[in-house]
Design a protein around this motif. Sequence first.
Motif, PDB file in Angstrom:
ATOM      1  N   GLU B  51      -6.556  54.675  20.745  1.00 24.85           N
ATOM      2  CA  GLU B  51      -7.586  53.968  19.980  1.00 24.85           C
ATOM      3  C   GLU B  51      -7.200  53.851  18.505  1.00 24.85           C
ATOM      4  OE1 GLU B  51     -10.510  52.521  20.863  1.00 24.85           O
ATOM      5  OE2 GLU B  51     -10.284  52.963  22.999  1.00 24.85           O
ATOM      6  N   GLY B 180     -18.372  53.971  21.326  1.00 26.54           N
ATOM      7  CA  GLY B 180     -18.322  54.504  19.974  1.00 26.54           C
ATOM      8  C   GLY B 180     -19.469  54.071  19.076  1.00 26.54           C
ATOM      9  N   TYR B 203     -14.340  58.713  20.357  1.00 24.70           N
ATOM     10  CA  TYR B 203     -13.175  57.815  20.353  1.00 24.70           C
ATOM     11  C   TYR B 203     -11.954  58.475  20.984  1.00 24.70           C
ATOM     12  CZ  TYR B 203     -15.653  54.240  17.827  1.00 24.70           C
ATOM     13  OH  TYR B 203     -16.546  53.259  17.499  1.00 24.70           O
TER      14      TYR B 203
END
Lengths: 132, 407
Positions: B51, B180, B203
């Motif tokens: 991410e 998120g 995340y």
Amino acid sequence: MISVLNAGNWAEQYSTIGERAFLSITMTVVGIVIVVFVLTLLTVVVSLMSRLINGKPGGKETTAPKRQPEAAAEKAAVEPAGSSAEPGASASERASETDGALIAVITAAVSLALSDSSQPSAGFKIRRIRRV
Amino acid sequence: MNSIVDFFNAFSETINRLWQGSGFTNIQLSQIGMILIAFVLLYLAIVKKFEPLLLLPIAFGMILTNMPMAGIINMNFYDPDFITSLGYPENTIFAYREVLNEGGLLDYIYLGIKLGIYPPLIFLGIGALTDFGPLLANPRSLLLGAAAQIGIFVAFIGALLLGFTPWEAASIGIIGGADGPTAIFVTKTLAPHLLGAVAVAAYAYMALVPVIQPPIMRALTTKKERGVVMEQLRPVSSTEKIIFPIAVTILVALIIPDALTLVGMLMLGNLLRESKVCERLVKTAGNELLNIVTIFLGVSVGATATASSFLTSRTLLIIGLGVIAFGFGTAAGVLLGKLMYRLSGGKVNPLIGSAGVSAVPMAARVSQKVGSDENPSNFLLMHAMGPNVAGVIGSAVAAGILLALLR
């Protein structure tokens, strides 16, 4: 529940593990029921919307492999046989296409043979061949 | 001669003052620890590509906020006790005079989180990028999106029993939604002091979906179930795609008003996309706006991760509960998928259920990967996208319920 839980006194009201377990399970059940209810309602709404717009159930999945033969069958039903190269009606056509290619090859070979000889190329036409 | 001595005295005094005011003499061990954690996150984002769009700004925000003497953000301006001590009225959400007069750059950027602006704007962009076609073609996907939210509530129970307050427990549980912006939106409202830990956990786990989910999926399904080839989805008309966001917005607003902020913006973005008359707005919402807000969101979330709030045993508990939430969400989705498999006479592949945990499109890709491992000619991606986008709606609805119950 909302009025019960306030930051000031919640710890006193739910001081034991059992009380906290009761609180958490109650909130969990309420939460899951509402989530499932809302998304089930959306499922119904989407299905109804699909039915209204398309005239068929939204949840019903149709497949391309299924649709293609259905479409082919419909097409075969409305078009005269042999007007297209549909798989079901093409056995004799495929044979005649093969024959046509064979005739072209034989014609080319005869034409070549004649052009090699001293005779002028005679006009000829191979109309038909017969398999033996 | 005296002037030379005076010069050197003044020089050394200046250097001494600079040294005393520098970070070298003021940095604390806990801050060094936080900076090292930020380095780990940077490594994960840059080298492992976990991410990176969010972990990288978060990690850099952590470095910025843990630098001594910089004053780039002052988290005490958002502390209720500190705000009260300054004489502000009760329920004032931040010390606005201090922020305006003495705030650093990140104090201003952080207001976008504190006031709940960034997560809905992210949802606007997600909506502009999302195709709800697979969900509309198979509305039962919505039920898989609902089942996968069970992880939120399981983690909520666990957190409450471990001694967290209900507000903290809800913020921890929402990690299980694998979304998120939703996690940040709930946490900034219910437990702002946990924002850094919850965001990092959310995340990080979203990036670890390909690691966490497959063992659970394989454990709960048989070889035969994993090999099911699903029928091709029907085409969806543009009329359906246009009506859907409007209908969802109205329905959700009527049932759970607290979910409207997130769901409404998601659906606005999607309506812009599906109407096909707002190309410029779709492009802006899905690209420039989304990217700008992502930078602000990431940096300011990272900036909340101060040593005093992050380096605690509770952070480890949050990370542990987060993985439990993910695991139960995945399992619940797969189990409902198995039920659908039975009820449909073997037409539904249970693996698509795991995609209901949101984490678009990573979870759908995992369903595809696990399915194709079993049967290389199996293409589950589009089937899994239905539960996947349903999970976004489901987690926003679950967030709305938690806010309604606890705010």
